[in-house]
Design an enzyme around this catalytic site. Structure first.
Site: not given
Ligand code: HSE
Length: 419
Positions: A17, A41, A99, A184, A199
């Protein structure tokens, strides 16, 4: 005309992102926003941006008086909260896409916004490119939102498309979702439904004023979906989707959960494939509305961050209207669901937990049943998430009046129509 507010950004994170935002901002000079420094990092990785842009010292950004906006797109929950709270206390507006952090620290973030008067915007944290938060917050600023059903996780939707439509196995599908930058860094968060429920928790605040931790919500992911389930879905001409759902009940409370569901072909959500997300809103007079867009990936997520940055030029803030200006709704688990459950070993199924069972298919190696069960009896229990048991919601509204349904069921049984 007032001159546009100059936005000087300190960016935390340069992953999928962060890098996407850097590129997108370079292509949007009209925004009058520049990234002054990026905190990462470690320097180790090769990055497609001038080395002088980067630092590993967070204070360089948080204490820089020129920087008036902090954009935080890292995936370390505690570090993200620390950055966001320090930035706001230091008088900076914040845009975040974390999130998990937003769901876990929601109460603290509400307090911080009140205390500092700074903006905290997080449109990118749910449904990426679909402006779902601002829609729920601004457009549906009234009390007629009957239900919201949504696909809010791109990775699992991508995987289900690849597994069911294209015959990939689970591992291959997950690997692709990872390679494409949808998943993720810990993909369990996607696959087991944690990302979706995170979410859903804060979307419920913008939709209904509900502020709850995720453990108050019934949820699961797609980890137990079995090949048999896909066959059953195909036979019935249905899709399997991971659906987040909220529905206003007759008593004024709201039932909400995230579960795999069979979805009819004429349901708008059946149309949502790959990494796309979709939101179907049902409101008092407008009937159904459908929002659709990419829910994961570098540029779609960066586009939502960009829109939040742009909104800061006119000092936009979430007002949390449903929470502060209306009577907030309470969450209720007092409903019943019609579910399909497939399993290998019947001893794993607590039959007594069902109100009644409508169908048994016990001849094949993989067995399944269809029955009515209360959310309360699933909540906090694990039998339906473990040992290869797969529970999928059937495509019908949640059941509020079980007594009426019970009477009807009993009369059908007496008449020998079902047993
Ligand atoms: N891992 C998340 C998804 C990324 O697949 O929706 C977007 O929030």
């Amino acid at each position: 005309m007032e001159t546009q507010k100059q936005l000087t950004i300190g960016l935390f994170g340069f992953g999928v992102v962060g890098e996407g935002l850097y590129k997108v901002l370079n292509q949007t000079p009209s925004l009058n926003a520049t990234i002054k420094k990026v905190c990462i990092k470690n320097y180790g990785k090769k990055r497609d941006a001038p080395a002088s842009l980067f630092t590993t010292e967070k204070e360089e950004l948080l204490n820089d008086r020129d920087i008036n906006v902090i954009v935080e797109v890292i995936d370390d929950t505690e570090a993200a909260f620390d950055i966001v709270s320090t930035a706001m206390k230091n008088g900076k507006d914040v845009v975040s896409a974390s999130k998990k952090m937003i769901a876990e620290y929601f109460t603290e973030l509400l307090a911080l916004q009140k205390e500092t008067g700074k903006s905290l915007l997080y449109e990118a944290a749910a449904c990426a490119s679909i402006p779902v938060i601002r829609n729920l917050e601004e457009y549906y600023d009234y009390d007629l939102l009957q239900s919201v059903r949504a696909i809010v996780n791109g990775s699992t939707n991508y995987m289900l498309t690849k597994i069911i439509d294209e015959g990939l196995d689970f591992k291959q599908a997950l690997l692709q979702a990872q390679q494409l930058g949808f998943a993720e860094s810990n993909p369990t968060l996607d696959v087991e439904g944690y990302d979706a429920v995170n979410k859903w928790a804060f979307l419920l605040t913008h939709a209904y004023g509900i502020v709850e931790k995720t453990d108050a919500l019934l949820f699961n992911g797609i980890q137990n979906i079995h090949a048999t389930d896909a066959v059953v879905a195909n036979e019935k001409n249905q899709e399997i989707k991971l659906v987040a759902q909220a529905q206003k009940l007759k008593n004024g409370k709201v039932a909400a959960f995230v579960l795999p569901q069979f979805v009819n072909q004429n349901d708008h959500l059946a149309f949502v494939k790959n990494e796309y997300n979709g939101v179907v809103i049902e409101s008092g007079f407008a009937d159904k509305q459908f929002f659709y867009g990419k829910g994961a990936g570098s540029f779609p997520t960066a586009s939502a961050v960009l829109s939040d940055i742009s909104a800061l030029r006119y000092e936009y803030k979430y007002e949390y209207k449903k929470l502060y200006h209306h009577q907030p709704h309470a969450l209720s688990n007092d409903i019943f669901l019609r579910v399909y459950v497939s399993f290998d070993d019947i001893s794993l199924i607590p039959k007594e937990n069902f109100e009644w069972i409508e169908e048994w298919h016990a001849r094949e190696e993989r067995k399944y049943l269809v029955g009515i069960i209360s959310v309360a009896s699933l909540h906090g229990k694990n039998w339906w998430k473990e040992n290869g048991v797969s529970l999928i919601l059937l495509p019908e509204p949640v059941i509020e009046e079980i007594e009426t349904r019970k009477l009807k069921q009993r009369s059908l049984e007496l008449a020998g129509i079902v047993n």
